[in-house]
Design an enzyme around this catalytic site. Structure first.
Site, mmCIF file in Angstrom:
data_model
loop_
_atom_site.group_PDB
_atom_site.id
_atom_site.type_symbol
_atom_site.label_atom_id
_atom_site.label_comp_id
_atom_site.label_asym_id
_atom_site.label_seq_id
_atom_site.Cartn_x
_atom_site.Cartn_y
_atom_site.Cartn_z
ATOM 1 N N GLU A 275 43.354 -43.423 4.355
ATOM 2 C CA GLU A 275 44.813 -43.460 4.145
ATOM 3 C C GLU A 275 45.548 -43.828 5.425
ATOM 4 O O GLU A 275 46.525 -44.589 5.401
ATOM 5 C CB GLU A 275 45.325 -42.114 3.613
ATOM 6 C CG GLU A 275 44.746 -41.692 2.264
ATOM 7 C CD GLU A 275 45.213 -42.561 1.097
ATOM 8 O OE1 GLU A 275 46.036 -43.470 1.308
ATOM 9 O OE2 GLU A 275 44.733 -42.329 -0.033
ATOM 10 N N ARG A 279 47.615 -47.363 5.663
ATOM 11 C CA ARG A 279 49.082 -47.210 5.725
ATOM 12 C C ARG A 279 49.607 -47.353 7.150
ATOM 13 O O ARG A 279 50.591 -48.063 7.389
ATOM 14 C CB ARG A 279 49.496 -45.848 5.153
ATOM 15 C CG ARG A 279 49.062 -45.661 3.708
ATOM 16 C CD ARG A 279 49.633 -44.397 3.094
ATOM 17 N NE ARG A 279 48.872 -44.024 1.899
ATOM 18 C CZ ARG A 279 49.381 -43.417 0.839
ATOM 19 N NH1 ARG A 279 50.649 -43.088 0.792
ATOM 20 N NH2 ARG A 279 48.618 -43.112 -0.188
ATOM 21 N N ASP A 408 37.710 -48.899 -6.595
ATOM 22 C CA ASP A 408 38.584 -50.066 -6.728
ATOM 23 C C ASP A 408 38.612 -51.026 -5.536
ATOM 24 O O ASP A 408 38.250 -52.192 -5.629
ATOM 25 C CB ASP A 408 40.017 -49.627 -7.095
ATOM 26 C CG ASP A 408 40.563 -48.507 -6.204
ATOM 27 O OD1 ASP A 408 39.852 -48.079 -5.271
ATOM 28 O OD2 ASP A 408 41.706 -48.064 -6.436
ATOM 29 N N GLU A 543 50.158 -51.364 -8.370
ATOM 30 C CA GLU A 543 49.108 -52.332 -8.735
ATOM 31 C C GLU A 543 49.572 -53.403 -9.716
ATOM 32 O O GLU A 543 49.216 -54.584 -9.578
ATOM 33 C CB GLU A 543 47.873 -51.607 -9.271
ATOM 34 C CG GLU A 543 47.095 -50.815 -8.214
ATOM 35 C CD GLU A 543 47.758 -49.514 -7.815
ATOM 36 O OE1 GLU A 543 48.658 -49.043 -8.558
ATOM 37 O OE2 GLU A 543 47.404 -48.954 -6.755
#
Ligand code: DMJ
Length: 644
Positions: A275, A279, A408, A543
């Site tokens: 993360e 980010r 993913d 998404e």
């Protein structure tokens, strides 16, 4: 004595009365009726009585006066305050959302049930007609947040004024692409005004963040407060390049000043490697590239180097957590596993950091992860399991394959690293192509009755028609691959999946997708998409709009812009908080009360609004996809120039 004849009987009785011919006649008729009635069998009498009662009920029901009377009575009984509801709207002042929310919280469940009937009768009727497709419990959950306003207008729980036509029946227009409402909608909203609407949404979100969460990780817009995850101003950093791209100079400058004066990574705090890479490191690197300001590169180097202890494992598969102040790393408390998507979706950022700093150890560390994952057994036709052990370096919890959570972005980064590096790293490409074949063979199915193409999951050989919203990154990635010379068939698949992701929005009552859907595959199904009670939330995820952006860039088909425009409007309708900010919601199936979760995720500013803005742009050079590759948090990083 012989029994009296019919005439004797009548005569005798008639003789005993004598108050005028009319009365006598009436009396006679009554007695005659009574005698006839008594001569009927019990069955005949019951039948007649039944018919009479039936006629009486039909008569009542068809009388408008009577039904109105009962309807009015019922409504008043259910909502004793009804007469006071319109008052706040006569002044056009939206109610304070926090007060509203607190009031809702303090109400007992029984009171909330009663107030479900609030709102204009016209709205209630339409809602009843519309029905709820999956779980009827949802429908009752609370219209308490909407109140009656001027005719045709409703103010929702978050203080937004909503046109009841749009709020209730508008979706029918969207489903029918040729409807007049839809045509008008397309003509009146050109790219520039749609981009302006995104800027406006950003400003609104930013206002909430600035007022109540400045310098903190996430805004909690309902309680007008904030939440901390890493304590690093996550939303502010994630949003930096979005402000730059949207041309919000003043906002950008304020944020930059904070980053220059307040942002420090020298903190005793555990952060998640993935993360904070996607980010923070990703956000700082892309902002550096867009602005040329070395402040952001210096900050990127600082956080990048502080994350490196995560790679100090026996297996070279990084730990999930790092203490950036102490320089220590560890797996989560309950396991020594890391998530496959997490360890394979940090490569774009660390590779770029190496290129910029000329320090190869960042790139080597992440390349080693890719190499090891490439060599591992336990894949199914190129599809990876969801967990990998940091001690053994092997996949764990094998047998479950998904394109959703925990796997993913493994697929996304195979393709994007290949693009970033100038399409030379063949192993990455091979793994990507193999995985797409594996997807087609094992996870792709069509729903019934409409034949939507969807991506399910496989669990120990069992197919499950479950699809996370997260999977909606895939149409965009497939399209990007096709744009870069991969099979045209990938683009066809991208278009089919794009349609499915769009349907995941418009088939919901709010027009917003839930976190997870289940597709129907059995004959006789009347609808394609089901949503389980626990999966009805929407976290403002990007998404679908991300994929819409890619599809529009590559096809120039305006329907993708129109779909994105609908989604933006639905975010505005159902997640916008009037005092500032947007909130994730619990229930996409209840447009009356979507149940705010009181959190604005940083990716709403970092990704969702950025992709919407880019989707509405016709400028191919605005972050050209031949010059930039977006990391999985929508931070554009340059495609490396060819080396001689
Ligand atoms: C983001 O942090 C990234 O897009 C990640 O790849 C998946 N989850 C969120 C958005 O949904």
């Amino acid at each position: 004595m012989h029994p009296p004849s019919r005439q004797d009987y009548v005569s005798i009785n008639l003789a005993g009365q004598g108050s005028g011919s009319y009365n006598n006649n009436k009396q006679w008729r009554r007695q005659s009726f009574w005698r006839k009635w008594k001569q009927l069998s019990r069955l005949q009498r019951s039948l007649i009585l039944f018919i009479l009662v039936l006629l009486f009920i039909c008569g009542l029901a068809s009388s408008p006066t009577v039904t109105e009377h009962f309807k009015g009575l019922t409504e008043r009984e259910q909502d004793p305050d009804r007469s006071s509801i319109p008052r706040p709207f006569s002044s056009h002042v939206p109610p304070d959302p926090v007060q509203q929310w607190q009031q809702l919280q303090s109400e007992q469940p029984s009171e909330r049930k009663l107030s479900n009937k609030r709102g204009p009768p016209v709205l209630q009727n339409r809602l009843e007609k519309k029905g709820n497709t999956s779980d009827s419990a949802v429908k009752d959950e609370g219209a308490d947040s909407k109140r009656e306003g001027e005719e045709g207008r409703v103010i929702s729980w978050h203080g937004e004024v909503i046109d009841t036509e749009q709020a209730t029946e508008g979706r029918k227009d969207w489903e029918n692409k040729d409807s007049p409402a839809n045509r008008e909608f397309n003509i009146s909203d050109d790219s520039a005004s749609r981009q302006e609407a995104v800027r406006e949404a950003f400003r609104h979100a930013w206002k909430g963040y600035k007022d109540y969460a400045w310098g903190h990780d996430e805004l909690r817009p309902i309680s007008k407060s904030y939440s901390e995850w890493f304590g690093l101003g996550l939303t502010l950093i994630d949003a930096l390049d979005t402000m730059w791209i949207l041309g919000l100079k003043q906002e950008f400058e304020e944020a930059k000043t904070w980053a220059a004066t307040k942002l420090t990574f020298n903190k005793n705090v555990d952060v998640n490697l993935f993360e904070s890479t996607i980010r923070i490191l990703g956000g700082l690197l892309s902002t550096y590239h867009l602005t040329g300001d070395t402040l952001f590169l210096d900050k990127a180097k600082d956080i990048g180097s502080r994350l490196m202890p995560a790679f100090n494992t026996q297996s070279k598969i990084p730990y999930s957590d790092v203490n950036i102040g102490k320089g220590t790393a560890h797996p989560p408390r309950w396991t020594s596993d890391s998530t496959v998507a997490e360890v394979t979706s940090i490569q774009l950022e660390f590779r770029e950091l190496s290129r910029l700093t000329q320090e190869p150890h960042y790139q080597s560390a992440v390349a080693e992860v890719m190499k090891r994952v490439h060599q591992l057994d336990g894949k199914l036709d190129g599809l990876v399991p969801m967990f990998i052990n940091t001690n053994s370096g092997q996949f764990t919890h094998q047998g479950i394959y998904t394109m959703g959570a925990r796997a993913d972005s493994y697929y996304e980064y195979l393709l994007k690293q290949w693009i970033q590096g100038g399409k030379k790293e063949n192993q990455l490409l091979e793994d990507y192509l193999l995985a797409i074949e594996g997807l087609k063979k094992n996870l792709l199915q069509k729903s019934l009755p409409s034949g939507l193409t969807f991506v399910g999951e496989l669990s120990h050989g069992q197919f499950s028609p479950k699809m996370d919203h997260l999977v909606c990154f895939l149409p965009g990635t497939l399209a990007l691959g096709a744009h870069n010379g991969l099979p045209a068939e990938h683009m066809n698949l991208a278009k089919q999946l794009m349609e499915t992701c769009y349907q995941m929005y418009i088939q919901m009552e709010t027009g917003l997708s839930p976190e997870i859907v289940h597709f129907n595959m059995h004959q006789g199904s009347t609808r394609d998409i089901d949503v389980k009670l626990a999966d009805r939330h929407n976290l403002l995820r990007p998404e679908t709009v991300e994929s819409l952006f890619y599809l529009y860039r590559f096809t120039k088909d305006h329907k993708y812009q129109d779909w994105g425009w609908e989604i933006l409007q639905n975010f505005n309708k159902h997640t916008k908080v009037s005092s500032g900010g947007y909130t994730s919601i619990n229930n996409v199936r209840d447009p009356e009360y979507p149940s705010p979760r009181d959190k604005m995720e940083s990716f709403f500013l970092g990704e969702t609004l950025k992709y919407l803005y880019l989707l509405f742009s016709d400028d191919l050079n605005l972050i050209s996809l031949d010059q930039y590759v977006f990391n999985t948090e929508a931070h554009p990083l340059p495609i490396w120039p060819p080396t001689v």
